[in-house]
Motif scaffolding. Sequence first.
Motif: not given
Length: 322
Positions: A8-32, A153-157
Amino acid sequence: MNSSLPTLADIETSADVVYRSMPATPQYRWGTLSERLGTDCWLKHENHTPVGAFKIRGGLSYFHHLSRRRALPREVVCATRGNHGQSVAWAAREHGVACTIVVPHGNSVEKNAAMRSLGAHLVEHGDDFQASREHAQALAAERGAHMVPSFHADLLSGVATAWWEFFRAVTHLDVVYVPIGLGSSACSAIAAKLALGHRVRVVGVVSAHATTYADSLAAGHVVSAPVSTRLADGMACRVAEADALAILARHLDHVVQVSDAEVAQAMRALFADTHNVAEGAGAAAFAAAWQERTSLRGLAVGAALSGGNVDSAVFSDVLAQA
C-alpha cells in the motif's frame, strides 16, 4: 508470498508521482451498459490518460525509481505493440533521456505516430512482440542502453494506482475483469486488492488467439503459444512472463478466453453505450463479462477499459460490422 507485489505504501508513493503528470481517471456505472449486461457494470476509464491507456502510470513510476536511485541512463530501449512504448517515451522525455522503441512490422500506424510524437526513435523488427523484444534486448546490449522491461516491480507500483483508485471509489465491487498482455495490469489489480484488503475477485482475460497465459496457468509453467489475433494487439504475447505467471497462479479467480469476434462486439457495445472508443485489448474485459453474464446477475461488476488506441480504419471496420 506477496513480496514481489507493491505494498500500500508503494502504491501511495507512486500515486503522488503519477498525479504530477495526470489526474486520477474516472470510473462510472453506465446505465445502458448495465442493462445490457443484466447487472451493475462499472468501467475504469484508463482510456482517459494522456496517452490513452493505463501504461503511462507504470512508465512514470519506473523512471521515478531510476531517478531516485540516480540510475537514469543516457538512453533507454524497449519493445512494444504501442501503449508501453508511449509510456516509456513520455517518461523518458520528462527525464531528458533518449528513447528507442522496437515494434513489429505491421504495427498500429497511429500508435507508431504517437510514439514518434513523444520523441521516440522507432525501429521496426520481427513479425510479433516476442521477436521485437529479443531484438530490443540485443540493441540495448550493443549500445550500452538501459532495456526497460514490460514487467517489473517498479512498473507494477505505478499501474496499481489505477486499481487503487477503482477499489477505493467502488468499495462494493464483487468481481473485476482484467485483460492480460504480459500481466502488469492483472498483477497490479491483485496488488491493490491485497493492499486494501478488498474482497473483489480478479478474473484474467486473454485472447483466444494468444493463449500463452491460459496454457501456462493450466500447465503450471511457461508454455509458449502462437499469436493470431488481428484485433487485440495489446494481448498478442507469445511467451508468458514467469514472474507474472507465479503471481497470477496464486491469486486469479479464473481466466476467460475471448475471440476477436467477441472483442469486436464489445468494442461496438462500449461505443454505443458510453461513446468511448476501446481498442481491442481495452474491450476484452467487457467481452469476458458478457461471455459470463448469466453468472453475474446481482453482482457489482467492474471492467477495465484499459486503452482506446485503435487505428481509425480498424475501428471504422469494427463499427461497420454491426
